[in-house]
Write a protein that holds these residues in place. Structure first.
Motif, short mmCIF file in Angstrom:
data_model
loop_
_atom_site.label_atom_id
_atom_site.label_comp_id
_atom_site.label_asym_id
_atom_site.label_seq_id
_atom_site.Cartn_x
_atom_site.Cartn_y
_atom_site.Cartn_z
N LEU A 292 -19.76 2.87 -18.79
CA LEU A 292 -20.10 2.10 -17.59
C LEU A 292 -19.53 0.69 -17.66
N GLY A 293 -19.53 0.13 -18.88
CA GLY A 293 -18.99 -1.22 -19.04
C GLY A 293 -17.50 -1.29 -18.75
N LYS A 294 -16.83 -0.14 -18.75
CA LYS A 294 -15.39 -0.08 -18.48
C LYS A 294 -15.11 0.66 -17.18
N LYS A 295 -16.04 0.62 -16.24
CA LYS A 295 -15.91 1.41 -15.02
C LYS A 295 -14.65 1.05 -14.24
N SER A 296 -14.34 -0.21 -14.14
CA SER A 296 -13.15 -0.62 -13.39
C SER A 296 -11.87 -0.07 -14.03
N VAL A 297 -11.83 -0.11 -15.37
CA VAL A 297 -10.66 0.42 -16.07
C VAL A 297 -10.60 1.94 -15.91
N LEU A 298 -11.76 2.59 -15.98
CA LEU A 298 -11.81 4.05 -15.79
C LEU A 298 -11.29 4.43 -14.41
N ALA A 299 -11.72 3.68 -13.39
CA ALA A 299 -11.24 3.96 -12.04
C ALA A 299 -9.73 3.75 -11.95
N HIS A 300 -9.24 2.71 -12.57
CA HIS A 300 -7.79 2.46 -12.58
C HIS A 300 -7.04 3.61 -13.25
N ASN A 301 -7.57 4.07 -14.39
CA ASN A 301 -6.90 5.16 -15.11
C ASN A 301 -6.89 6.46 -14.31
N LEU A 302 -7.90 6.63 -13.44
CA LEU A 302 -7.98 7.84 -12.61
C LEU A 302 -7.34 7.63 -11.24
N LEU A 303 -6.64 6.50 -11.07
CA LEU A 303 -5.96 6.19 -9.81
C LEU A 303 -6.94 6.12 -8.65
N ARG A 304 -8.09 5.49 -8.90
CA ARG A 304 -9.13 5.36 -7.89
C ARG A 304 -9.61 3.92 -7.80
N LYS A 305 -10.33 3.63 -6.71
CA LYS A 305 -11.05 2.36 -6.59
C LYS A 305 -12.38 2.50 -7.33
N PRO A 306 -12.96 1.38 -7.79
CA PRO A 306 -14.24 1.48 -8.52
C PRO A 306 -15.34 2.18 -7.74
N VAL A 307 -15.36 2.01 -6.42
CA VAL A 307 -16.41 2.63 -5.61
C VAL A 307 -16.23 4.14 -5.53
N GLU A 308 -15.06 4.65 -5.91
CA GLU A 308 -14.79 6.09 -5.84
C GLU A 308 -15.05 6.80 -7.16
N VAL A 309 -15.52 6.09 -8.19
CA VAL A 309 -15.78 6.67 -9.50
C VAL A 309 -17.21 6.33 -9.92
N TRP A 310 -18.01 7.36 -10.25
CA TRP A 310 -19.42 7.14 -10.58
C TRP A 310 -19.79 7.87 -11.86
N PRO A 311 -19.71 7.16 -13.02
CA PRO A 311 -20.17 7.74 -14.29
C PRO A 311 -21.65 7.43 -14.51
N THR A 312 -22.46 8.44 -14.78
CA THR A 312 -23.88 8.25 -15.05
C THR A 312 -24.30 9.17 -16.18
N GLU A 313 -25.55 9.03 -16.60
CA GLU A 313 -26.14 9.88 -17.64
C GLU A 313 -27.28 10.68 -17.01
N PRO A 314 -27.20 12.02 -16.99
CA PRO A 314 -28.27 12.82 -16.40
C PRO A 314 -29.59 12.56 -17.10
N PRO A 315 -30.71 12.50 -16.35
CA PRO A 315 -32.01 12.21 -16.97
C PRO A 315 -32.40 13.21 -18.05
N LYS A 316 -32.03 14.48 -17.86
CA LYS A 316 -32.43 15.52 -18.80
C LYS A 316 -31.33 15.91 -19.78
N GLN A 317 -30.22 15.15 -19.78
CA GLN A 317 -29.10 15.47 -20.68
C GLN A 317 -28.58 14.20 -21.35
N PRO A 318 -29.37 13.62 -22.24
CA PRO A 318 -28.90 12.40 -22.92
C PRO A 318 -27.64 12.66 -23.73
#
Length: 713
Positions: A292-318
């Motif tokens: 999450l701390g690198k979300k902007s870089v992740l979006a750049h690497n995936l050729l996307r805008k930051p608002v188009e990339v959403w990394p999260t952690e599922p509540p039941k899958q740590p």
């Protein structure tokens, strides 16, 4: 005189130099002890110098393009060989079953352990049966070959006799046999021509296959992977995602990749609405928070805008990265028109359409047993969602609407004819009017509670039937815009906060909906208990994580549920929401019912006029035409009396029942809708099915939970 503390030459570096007497006078003359220089014990780190030099050579070699290419493709071949070898071993043995059993034992899942034990036993039994069949086939082969040869020869001989009879030539008896022999000869000749090239090409084909597998699995070291624009794909498949997260500059992740980490895909990349969804188990020492701390870089690497990339952690899958990547530009195009723009009525108790999700699915704004907190900086699109919510509410003739706008805002003016009350302004008397409204609401929820108590067991909450019978129980929607002016008022703020909390706790079962709107979502402007008791939270573009968590809840920004990446003026109408669905969050784009007098555009007034006609005439009061989709109830309906139905057949039936809601659904969408209730499809006899009992139990459990929620009020 020679410096005895320095080596005589470079080759002596690192060797201790003994003490030597100074040569004074005649050779061999002893020198006094005090004149002798002590031996030096300083040793130069010759090995360290050589290691540093070697490291420099390695680094320089790594930076050389040819060396990187050689290492990368060599690693692809070796890694592909390892992957294919493991696959072959798993396919021929019970190694996979053993791994799964160990994982289940570690997780403490005894039932899953037993299942894998049964699968391992079934596999060994089937393997033994295949081997015995092959052995029996080898024993029967000579007899079968002889029998086939005799049968074939007999057939050819009969054909020859028929041909000889027809041509009146005895030589034609052997013509079929000669033809077959000639054909076999030609086949042998062609095979002889192709055999040698094929034999020489087989190793290269195998090498190419291993290279392709290694390249797909990215088995090369991270420093040898291509940089810049090489091998970048707009489709975020497993390879693209691994390359993207492998170039985030996260040290523990880089170390895991270097040590040969093999990614485990909890859910492979699949199409989901207008984007792609995947789940990846992260290696040891790497958290979703680091990603999450690198979300902007992740979006750049995936050729996307930051608002188009959403990394999260599922509540039941740590420890699992849940990643949703939108199609390029899918969150910046035009939003579909509001469904009720030209026709239709609504039901307060079933909700109204307000937005579309990041996957393009309709978002229903619940009114009964719900309240809202809407925030964001000026011009971010707050009013678009609130207006859509209110327009949907007034299309139910039973609904009463009030608005207290603690600013001079013209957004609500077109709705005034259908409102019971509209107060605007930031003077003390305007803020006092909002306070009096909260006092009245406190008294009203108490009155409605007494009415429900008088009815005894007949009703635990307000229903449409009850609202039709008793005018005192008509649904009510109350908006407090710029509510920070009320809560921060020196004289009225404390009482307003106390009243708001009391009303919100009791309003859910008595059909009263509160909507709080603010541009200043901070701890001082929004009482914490007000936010805690809000069911639907909406964050448009905000300035920082404090404002984000003030709207969406404490810790949301840290968990990756943040509106700080929304760009003011560009992502207008786009918001991060909590409470609209069973998912941890939704990125929505609100419907925009346009009104611009300068351009002669007014879509709001016709809706208000239609609502006025319904309200004054009482038409369609008990027959709303807008019916929001309820996946759980709809699945239960399409299953009918059948015990189990193929998942694909369920999708076909849902699409036939409601094409707009389910026309584009796939297996992933069905699973996402049913999984929160424990009724998702499962495999039976090798096919995915949906069980009627599971769905019915989920429906009953949801009803019971709703009743319990109201009883807890």
């Amino acid at each position: 005189m020679t410096d005895l503390h320095a080596p005589a030459n470079a080759e002596d570096a690192g060797t201790p130099v003994p003490a030597v007497p100074e040569q004074a006078g005649t050779p061999g003359t002893p020198v006094p002890v005090d004149k002798v220089k002590p031996a030096t014990t300083e040793v130069r780190p010759r090995r360290r110098v050589r290691i540093d030099s070697l490291r420099r050579v390695v680094v320089e070699a790594r930076e050389h393009a040819a060396y990187r290419i050689l290492v990368r493709h060599g690693a692809y071949v070796l890694g592909g060989t390892r992957v294919l070898t493991r696959r072959a071993w798993d396919s021929r043995t019970t190694a996979r079953h053993e791994r799964m059993m160990r994982a289940a034992e570690i997780a403490g899942n005894e039932e899953l352990v037993r299942q894998w034990e049964q699968r391992a036993y079934a596999y060994r039994f089937a393997r033994h049966k295949r081997r015995m069949d092959l052995l029996q086939m080898a024993l029967n082969a000579p007899k079968a070959i002889a029998s086939a040869a005799v049968s074939t020869g007999s057939v050819l001989l009969v054909l020859g006799l028929m041909l000889a009879w027809y041509n009146h030539d005895i030589h034609d008896v052997l013509t079929p046999l000669a033809t077959v022999i000639e054909f076999v000869g030609w086949v042998a000749f062609i095979a002889g021509v192709l055999w040698e090239p094929l034999l020489y090409s087989l190793p290269w084909l195998a090498l190419t296959g291993m290279w392709a597998v290694g390249r797909h699995r990215q088995t090369a070291p991270s420093w040898a992977l291509p940089v810049g624009g090489e091998e970048r794909d707009i489709v975020p498949d497993e390879g693209a995602i691994l390359r993207a997260i492998g170039n985030l500059g996260i040290a523990p992740l880089n170390k895991a990749i270097k040590d040969g980490w093999q990614p485990r895909w909890v859910q492979p990349t699949t199409r989901s609405g207008n984007g792609w969804h995947t789940q990846l188990q992260l290696p040891l020492g790497v958290t979703v928070e680091m990603i999450l701390g690198k979300k902007s870089v992740l979006a750049h690497n995936l050729l996307r805008k930051p608002v188009e990339v959403w990394p999260t952690e599922p509540p039941k899958q740590p420890g699992t990265l849940d990643l949703w990547v939108a199609d390029q530009g899918s969150l910046s195009g035009a939003v579909p028109p509001w469904p009720l723009l030209t026709e239709g009525t609504t039901d307060y108790f079933k909700g109204v359409p307000v937005a579309v999700s990041q996957r393009g699915e309709p978002i229903i704004g619940k009114l009964m047993a719900a309240n809202y907190m809407v925030g964001g900086i000026m011009g971010s699109g707050k009013s678009s969602l609130v207006i859509a919510l209110l327009l949907g509410a007034i299309l139910d003739p039973l609904v009463i609407v009030e608005a207290y706008v603690m600013a001079y805002n013209v957004d609500y003016d077109p709705l005034k004819p259908r409102m019971r009350k509209l107060v605007k302004g930031d003077d003390d008397e305007d803020i006092e009017a909002a306070l009096k409204a909260l006092r009245n609401l406190r008294d009203e929820v108490t009155l409605r509670g007494k009415v429900l108590e008088e009815l005894g067991g007949e009703a635990t909450k307000v229903t449409r039937e009850l609202a039709l019978k008793d005018p005192r129980m008509r649904p009510k929607v109350v908006v407090f815009d710029e509510c920070h002016e009320l809560f921060m008022h020196k004289e009225y703020g404390k009482e307003a906060a106390e009243l708001a909390i009391k009303v919100m706790k009791k309003a859910r079962k008595v059909a009263i909906t509160l909507i709080w709107v603010t541009v200043s979502p901070t701890a001082d402007s929004l009482p914490r208990d007000v936010t805690r008791n809000t069911s639907h939270r909406v964050a448009f573009a905000v300035g920082d994580h404090v404002a984000n968590d003030g709207l969406l809840g404490s810790g949301r920004h840290k968990a990756g549920i943040t509106a700080t990446t929304l760009i003011p003026g560009e992502d207008v109408g786009t918001a991060v929401t909590v409470g609209f669905s069973s998912k941890p969050f939704e990125v929505v784009r609100s419907h925009y019912v346009a009104r611009d007098p300068d351009k002669g555009i007014d879509e709001v007034t016709p809706v208000v006029e239609r609502a006025m006609g319904l309200h004054e005439g009482g038409a369609a009061a008990d027959e709303p035409t807008f019916q929001p989709a309820d996946p759980l109830a709809d699945v239960a309906a399409v299953l009918g009396d059948e015990t189990r139905v193929l998942a694909q057949e369920v999708l076909h039936r849902l699409a036939a029942r409601n094409p707009e809601a389910y026309g584009t659904w796939g297996p992933t969408d069905l699973k996402r809708a049913l999984e929160p209730y424990g009724a998702e499809q499962y495999k039976s006899n090798g096919v995915m099915v949906v069980a009627r009992d599971r769905v019915q139990d989920a429906v009953l459990e949801r009803l019971a939970e709703d009743v319990d929620d109201f009883d807890d009020e």
